[in-house]
Write a protein that holds these residues in place. Structure first.
Motif, PDB file in Angstrom:
ATOM      1  N   ARG A   1      37.554  55.294  38.525  1.00 16.62           N
ATOM      2  CA  ARG A   1      37.379  55.916  37.112  1.00 16.62           C
ATOM      3  C   ARG A   1      38.417  57.124  36.794  1.00 16.62           C
ATOM      4  O   ARG A   1      38.983  57.893  37.786  1.00 16.62           O
ATOM      5  CB  ARG A   1      36.064  56.628  37.065  1.00 16.62           C
TER       6      ARG A   1
ATOM      7  N   ALA B   1      39.798  58.722  29.218  1.00 17.94           N
ATOM      8  CA  ALA B   1      39.106  59.102  30.103  1.00 17.94           C
ATOM      9  C   ALA B   1      37.616  58.368  30.308  1.00 17.94           C
ATOM     10  O   ALA B   1      37.006  58.161  29.296  1.00 17.94           O
ATOM     11  CB  ALA B   1      38.610  60.607  30.055  1.00 17.94           C
ATOM     12  N   ASP B   2      37.115  58.239  31.095  1.00 13.68           N
ATOM     13  CA  ASP B   2      35.737  57.382  31.584  1.00 13.68           C
ATOM     14  C   ASP B   2      34.780  58.679  31.753  1.00 13.68           C
ATOM     15  O   ASP B   2      33.775  58.574  31.425  1.00 13.68           O
ATOM     16  CB  ASP B   2      35.760  56.632  33.018  1.00 13.68           C
ATOM     17  N   VAL B   3      35.196  59.842  32.323  1.00 11.52           N
ATOM     18  CA  VAL B   3      34.391  61.056  32.371  1.00 11.52           C
ATOM     19  C   VAL B   3      34.994  62.210  31.992  1.00 11.52           C
ATOM     20  O   VAL B   3      36.151  62.524  32.292  1.00 11.52           O
ATOM     21  CB  VAL B   3      34.045  61.401  34.123  1.00 11.52           C
ATOM     22  N   VAL B   4      34.474  62.958  31.106  1.00  8.31           N
ATOM     23  CA  VAL B   4      35.071  64.278  30.757  1.00  8.31           C
ATOM     24  C   VAL B   4      34.196  65.280  31.119  1.00  8.31           C
ATOM     25  O   VAL B   4      32.967  65.262  30.696  1.00  8.31           O
ATOM     26  CB  VAL B   4      35.284  64.338  28.895  1.00  8.31           C
TER      27      VAL B   4
ATOM     28  N   MET C   1      36.442  59.921  22.680  1.00  9.01           N
ATOM     29  CA  MET C   1      36.213  59.524  23.718  1.00  9.01           C
ATOM     30  C   MET C   1      35.841  57.807  23.684  1.00  9.01           C
ATOM     31  O   MET C   1      35.416  57.359  22.772  1.00  9.01           O
ATOM     32  CB  MET C   1      34.732  60.126  24.241  1.00  9.01           C
ATOM     33  N   LYS C   2      36.184  57.248  25.006  1.00  9.07           N
ATOM     34  CA  LYS C   2      36.074  55.646  24.789  1.00  9.07           C
ATOM     35  C   LYS C   2      34.555  55.293  25.125  1.00  9.07           C
ATOM     36  O   LYS C   2      33.543  56.248  25.439  1.00  9.07           O
ATOM     37  CB  LYS C   2      36.723  55.156  26.106  1.00  9.07           C
TER      38      LYS C   2
ATOM     39  N   ALA D   1      31.944  56.138  27.788  1.00  8.64           N
ATOM     40  CA  ALA D   1      32.371  57.429  28.712  1.00  8.64           C
ATOM     41  C   ALA D   1      31.197  58.500  28.715  1.00  8.64           C
ATOM     42  O   ALA D   1      30.111  58.469  28.067  1.00  8.64           O
ATOM     43  CB  ALA D   1      33.534  58.091  27.715  1.00  8.64           C
TER      44      ALA D   1
ATOM     45  N   ILE E   1      28.281  56.688  24.031  1.00 12.70           N
ATOM     46  CA  ILE E   1      28.557  57.603  25.132  1.00 12.70           C
ATOM     47  C   ILE E   1      27.353  58.333  25.836  1.00 12.70           C
ATOM     48  O   ILE E   1      26.346  57.962  25.009  1.00 12.70           O
ATOM     49  CB  ILE E   1      29.493  58.768  24.626  1.00 12.70           C
TER      50      ILE E   1
END
Length: 316
Positions: free
Chosen positions: A138, A192-195, A217-218, A221, A246
């Motif tokens: 990720r 980003a998968d994780v913010v 955000m994707k 995510a 999300i």
């Protein structure tokens, strides 16, 4: 030197304090342990409401150092105008990195691997398997790359993430790679998968994670907040969570404490912990080491560590 020092930890429990000052224990009790006007070094009570820590400040006419035991100083900022000019405000950099970074990773892994669902199923006596995302491969975006942000990246290293992107107020280069300025967030968020939010709360970061931020955000995510609750616009986050687009893991909320019945408690895809990033068994030994070092520096008139600002200076 002779000076009063107010500590939120009993002085007898701290080995190595320098001789000279008169030490007083005060952890927010109604009665003050001594005359606030004689206090030269004030350590703000930890994990107490801001109003408690601020209460003696108007009477601390001789205070020279205000030391927090938190990384953030937002709870003390309303009292800056009550401090004498030249008062040094210091934070607790070096105290909370290990615990907060540990919790950030816990929230990431628990959310991705579906641990809250497992716990609920266990309560019902149900065996519920399934397919869940891994942290491996990720992309993680750390927003707020100070000492805590760097500690989070330290703990990401063994998990085989594909990439770590770093964002801070201004750009710089580290041994691990570039740190991007906040102005580049819009371009980094969709990747980003994780913010992970680990930024201080300031005027420029309040509601940083607003509707526009979250929309970038994707899909799928995860947003993790170990910073301060108001860094996230709660209304905007709720709107995104309700769509299921999300997910979120929050150690801090706005409002905080989160009141019973608040929609965040039951929003889909959210994991909430009650602001426990700092208060662990790792806190006390590190806090004591910081206080001993700072007070030796104070007594010996040496430069203090972790100076955030000096009252009366330009812009304060």
């Amino acid at each position: 030197m002779t000076a009063d020092v107010w500590l939120p930890i009993p002085p007898d429990d701290i080995e190595g304090l320098p001789e000279g000052p008169a030490y007083h224990f005060w952890d927010g009790a109604e009665e003050f342990p001594a005359d606030p006007a004689a206090c030269a070094f004030y350590v703000v009570p930890y994990m107490k409401p801001a109003r408690i820590g601020l209460r003696p400040l108007p009477r601390m006419s001789a205070v020279r150092v205000v030391q927090t035991l938190s990384a953030g100083i937002d709870h003390v900022e309303p009292g800056l105008d009550r401090m004498p000019p030249g008062t040094v405000l210091c934070n607790a950099r070096g105290v909370h990195e290990a615990s907060t970074a540990e919790l950030a990773l816990t929230l990431v892994l628990a959310s991705l691997r579906g641990v809250p669902g497992f716990v609920r199923a266990q309560d019902r006596g149900e065996w519920r398997g399934g397919f869940h995302p891994a942290l491996a491969d990720r992309t993680v975006l750390i927003v707020g790359y100070g000492s805590i942000g760097a500690a989070i990246e330290d703990r990401l290293a063994p998990f085989e993430v594909a990439r770590v992107a770093r964002v801070a107020r201004s750009s710089r280069t580290t041994a691990r790679g570039p740190v991007h300025p906040l102005t580049e967030l819009p371009a980094l968020l969709p990747e980003a998968d994780v913010v992970v939010l680990s930024t201080p709360l300031t005027d420029s970061t309040r509601h940083l994670a607003d509707a526009e931020f979250l929309a970038r955000m994707k899909d799928g995510a995860l947003l993790v907040n170990v910073a301060r609750g108001p860094v996230v616009d709660t209304k905007a986050l709720l709107a995104e969570l309700e769509t299921g687009r999300i997910t979120a893991a929050l150690d801090v909320t706005d409002p905080e404490p989160l009141p019973a019945g608040h929609p965040l408690w039951h929003a889909p895809g959210v994991l909430i912990s009650p602001h426990v990033g700092g208060p662990t068994s790792a806190f006390l030994p590190r806090a004591k080491r910081l206080l001993v070092d700072q007070l030796h520096r104070f007594v010996n008139r040496e430069p203090l560590r972790n100076v955030v600002l000096t009252t009366g200076a330009a812009g304060v």
